[in-house]
Design a protein around this motif. Structure first.
Motif, mmCIF file in Angstrom:
data_model
loop_
_atom_site.group_PDB
_atom_site.id
_atom_site.type_symbol
_atom_site.label_atom_id
_atom_site.label_comp_id
_atom_site.label_asym_id
_atom_site.label_seq_id
_atom_site.Cartn_x
_atom_site.Cartn_y
_atom_site.Cartn_z
ATOM 1 N N GLY A 1 -36.484 45.203 0.196
ATOM 2 C CA GLY A 1 -36.551 43.841 -0.024
ATOM 3 C C GLY A 1 -37.194 43.709 -1.565
ATOM 4 O O GLY A 1 -38.067 44.713 -2.006
ATOM 5 N N PRO A 2 -37.535 42.496 -2.109
ATOM 6 C CA PRO A 2 -38.375 42.342 -3.221
ATOM 7 C C PRO A 2 -39.784 42.163 -2.830
ATOM 8 O O PRO A 2 -40.582 42.172 -3.812
ATOM 9 C CB PRO A 2 -37.809 41.076 -3.760
ATOM 10 N N LEU B 1 -40.902 45.149 -8.170
ATOM 11 C CA LEU B 1 -39.912 45.659 -8.845
ATOM 12 C C LEU B 1 -38.966 44.315 -9.135
ATOM 13 O O LEU B 1 -38.898 43.512 -8.238
ATOM 14 C CB LEU B 1 -39.031 46.747 -8.410
ATOM 15 N N PRO B 2 -38.355 44.211 -10.507
ATOM 16 C CA PRO B 2 -37.346 43.272 -10.794
ATOM 17 C C PRO B 2 -36.196 43.201 -9.628
ATOM 18 O O PRO B 2 -36.010 44.283 -9.134
ATOM 19 C CB PRO B 2 -37.013 43.485 -12.046
ATOM 20 N N THR B 3 -35.564 41.963 -9.424
ATOM 21 C CA THR B 3 -34.308 41.986 -8.611
ATOM 22 C C THR B 3 -33.282 41.884 -9.604
ATOM 23 O O THR B 3 -33.330 41.702 -10.880
ATOM 24 C CB THR B 3 -34.457 40.916 -7.687
ATOM 25 N N GLY B 4 -32.065 41.681 -9.195
ATOM 26 C CA GLY B 4 -30.944 41.265 -10.068
ATOM 27 C C GLY B 4 -31.026 39.716 -10.234
ATOM 28 O O GLY B 4 -32.068 38.955 -9.847
ATOM 29 N N PRO B 5 -30.009 39.214 -11.144
ATOM 30 C CA PRO B 5 -30.222 37.933 -11.826
ATOM 31 C C PRO B 5 -30.261 37.086 -10.269
ATOM 32 O O PRO B 5 -29.591 37.093 -9.455
ATOM 33 C CB PRO B 5 -28.662 37.571 -12.225
#
Lengths: 222, 222, 222
Positions: C145-146, C195-199
């Motif tokens: 997960g984010p 960390l970044p996620t998708g859009p």
């Protein structure tokens, strides 16, 4: 002979329980069959993988998977009857569970596992298929929840087997261990025995939340 | 040569489908990459584990995992485009599925599996990664649900392979089996073929409950 | 000596985290114990299975599973205290994670895995138990997960180990790799690195839906 009857009966009952879950979840026939196979032989396959016995006997020979397929077809065709006979299914399942726990431990010893590992792998043989069934069906595994005592009888049966094997005969261990596991399971069902849980105020009880949600939904949508 | 192109294309498409699910679920980039790897090579790794081929070739060599990483990065960067091209992804996925089912069966035969086990393990190669993807993403596995015919074409392709292998050449089996599996899958998508489920009145349909819940929630929180 | 202390401490901390989840989910004592064992040694067992080292050392010897059982009992007895000390548990877990990532990679190299596979299997050793814990408890795996950076430090630690091993000593690799992984994990916790996620507009965020449902339910049932 009786050994083979018990083995295939145990596989068939486990497979039927998987098929019932598949029917309930609205899976298609092939999904029901896959779930039946996973539940019926999953524990034995996982035991063989952990023992390094390749390819797992339950896959290499046609009989176990075929028994699962037949059980899946019959269960789907007579789903209502199987659900109605759930008491009988529970009893048969208890017998199969006890048999898998002890024969799983015996096979593990034969493959060079320590007595400690054999007791664990006996339990794995008995409960892993059911855990996989519930994971695939997106349920909290029944054998770990508070509503049922399932894994503990399996563990006890495997431990009894190991104790008897270490001082004497494998067959006596399988017989006594199976009977102990099955009787404990049946007693737990009959008398609603349950193991304690952790402190109740720490529970995050998903069932309750869902119940509330359904109630909320049904109040809004009559 | 064409064999390697098909293999890596199949891995890439499966990995992309895993990455799309990771994007949808809001996983971070590393989680998306892990899910892409699990989906892309999970079936092949599980087949190798069940065959006793260690370490699994898909982990031992750098190419398969790297293909998954690249697919994950590109899918995340162009997620909207990939979702828009979902028809194309379905077609590519059908080709990869057919190829994995038959080559999985062929590799199993080469590792000493019986024809019976080879047919099963071919199907495992083709569908296990997708099942793992859905389990990790907390979905009911797509391949087992009623909305899609996925596992059955994979099984058929593996069975066709085994039938041809048993009377002749492996390569003919891979070619014919792959084509049969892919065509059946594409036909099932095009014509909305579905396998029957169990009796509808026994379904516990979680989708409906959730729909109601969302409706209830949205009515209360505009 | 310090190696064994770190190993069992790492297993105990992982097992405790599994037991806390079991307590929270309302599992019974045996379910809590099984979840503790799965979390505590699951990564090591999966690594051994993927390496073809049978039976897995964590099952064959009594100590690792026993440590998990003891951790499960103590965690259940003092569940509130363990939850209150969650900051300390996070730090201990970070140390154990780094140690498992590098020793997992080292053991993989010793079993004939390529450096590439060893880096992957080091990460598997460190995170697979936690992923299994969350799957069994029907959660989206925390490590994917984010909200947390967990898998990335484990991967980095394993890569650092492999880099140092390839030019020099295993022990230096384990020491430096473990420290790098642990420090990165602790820094990520302290500074809320993600960390970044998708859009974001593509997310199907289940948390939000559930939040709304609970809100809806609580409004209707005071």
């Amino acid at each position: 002979m009786i050994q083979h009857i018990l083995e295939y009966a145990g596989i068939a009952v486990l497979a039927a329980s998987g098929a019932v879950v598949g029917v309930r979840k609205g899976f298609d026939l092939f999904g029901i069959a896959v779930l039946a196979v996973l539940t019926g032989i999953g524990g034995n396959v996982m035991r063989d993988v952990l023992l390094g016995a390749f390819p797992p006997a339950s896959l290499q020979h046609w009989a176990p998977v075929t028994v699962c397929f037949v059980a899946a077809v019959l269960t789907t065709a007579f789903a209502k009857l199987v659900i109605k006979l759930s008491q009988l299914v529970l009893v048969l399942d208890a017998i199969g569970m006890g048999f898998f726990a002890t024969t799983g431990a015996a096979i593990s010893v034969d493959h060079g596992a320590s007595y400690f590992a054999a007791a664990l792998l006996g339990m794995v043989s008995a409960i892993a298929g059911t855990i996989m069934r519930d994971i695939v069906a997106r349920e909290v595994p029944m054998v770990m929840g508070p509503d049922d005592m399932y894994a503990a009888p399996a563990m006890l049966g495997a431990v009894v087997y190991v104790a008897i094997d270490s001082v004497g005969s494998q067959w006596l261990g399988v017989a006594v261990g199976s009977i102990v596991a099955t009787l404990l399971r049946l007693a737990a069902i009959t008398f609603h025995w349950r193991l304690p849980t952790g402190p109740r105020e720490l529970h995050v009880n998903p069932a309750t939340v869902e119940d509330r949600q359904c109630a909320a939904a049904s109040q809004l949508r009559p």
